[in-house]
Design an enzyme around this catalytic site. Structure first.
Site, mmCIF file in Angstrom:
data_model
loop_
_atom_site.group_PDB
_atom_site.id
_atom_site.type_symbol
_atom_site.label_atom_id
_atom_site.label_comp_id
_atom_site.label_asym_id
_atom_site.label_seq_id
_atom_site.Cartn_x
_atom_site.Cartn_y
_atom_site.Cartn_z
ATOM 1 N N VAL A 49 15.669 2.272 -34.049
ATOM 2 C CA VAL A 49 15.202 2.996 -32.877
ATOM 3 C C VAL A 49 13.858 2.410 -32.462
ATOM 4 O O VAL A 49 12.977 2.219 -33.297
ATOM 5 C CB VAL A 49 15.024 4.501 -33.196
ATOM 6 C CG1 VAL A 49 14.494 5.246 -31.992
ATOM 7 C CG2 VAL A 49 16.317 5.104 -33.692
ATOM 8 N N CYS A 50 13.711 2.110 -31.172
ATOM 9 C CA CYS A 50 12.417 1.696 -30.648
ATOM 10 C C CYS A 50 12.150 2.510 -29.388
ATOM 11 O O CYS A 50 12.852 3.495 -29.134
ATOM 12 C CB CYS A 50 12.365 0.194 -30.397
ATOM 13 S SG CYS A 50 13.589 -0.420 -29.250
ATOM 14 N N LYS A 51 11.176 2.125 -28.620
ATOM 15 C CA LYS A 51 10.796 2.944 -27.473
ATOM 16 C C LYS A 51 11.895 2.968 -26.411
ATOM 17 O O LYS A 51 12.315 4.028 -25.973
ATOM 18 C CB LYS A 51 9.485 2.437 -26.875
ATOM 19 C CG LYS A 51 8.948 3.316 -25.776
ATOM 20 C CD LYS A 51 7.573 2.880 -25.355
ATOM 21 C CE LYS A 51 7.020 3.836 -24.304
ATOM 22 N NZ LYS A 51 5.659 3.503 -23.953
ATOM 23 N N MET A 91 13.965 5.788 -27.857
ATOM 24 C CA MET A 91 13.400 7.138 -27.867
ATOM 25 C C MET A 91 13.289 7.715 -26.459
ATOM 26 O O MET A 91 13.301 8.940 -26.299
ATOM 27 C CB MET A 91 12.029 7.137 -28.544
ATOM 28 C CG MET A 91 12.089 6.999 -30.048
ATOM 29 S SD MET A 91 13.070 8.269 -30.876
ATOM 30 C CE MET A 91 12.100 9.723 -30.575
#
Length: 138
Positions: A96-98, A125
């Protein structure tokens, strides 16, 4: 510019074939980072298969809100900290990243190191927050 447009008009088949090849190359390269999962699929993977969620954002963003039980390994430090994931090598790992821009490269790195079940959260996210799903904050 006029010559370029004239070339495209006369050689539209070649230009179309080139665009298809570029599109396929981009799709192939992005698939190397692992399949993408929707937020609902992530929840299912965690609940049914005890998937490990790895948050690739920096610690400041992580502290502002993250998925329950996610571990924080910033993408810039993944190469040195992937040892922490060795015990989970055969478990599903969800990156998961931005917004999804770093998870593909991180997925390629982990896949090259023998991690078999790496996937990525589609939209990162930002998508998780847009769906108003719960976050853990410090």
């Amino acid at each position: 510019m006029a010559l370029f447009l004239e070339f495209l008009a006369e050689q539209w088949i070649v230009a179309s074939a080139l665009m298809v090849c570029v599109g396929l190359l981009i799709r192939h390269e992005s698939a190397k980072g692992g399949p993408t999962l929707s937020p609902q699929q992530l929840i299912t993977e965690v609940n049914q298969k005890q998937a490990l969620v790895v948050d690739l954002r920096d610690s400041k963003e992580f502290d502002q809100g993250h998925i329950v039980d996610a571990i924080n390994i910033p993408h810039a430090k993944l190469a040195t900290r992937k040892v922490e994931l060795e015990s989970s090598k055969d478990k599903p790992i969800i990156l998961v990243c931005k917004m999804g821009q770093h998870s593909g490269a991180a997925g390629k790195t982990l896949a090259a190191d023998g991690f078999n079940q790496v996937s990525r959260l589609s939209g990162g996210m930002m998508e998780w927050q847009n769906m108003q799903l719960p976050l853990v904050t410090k």
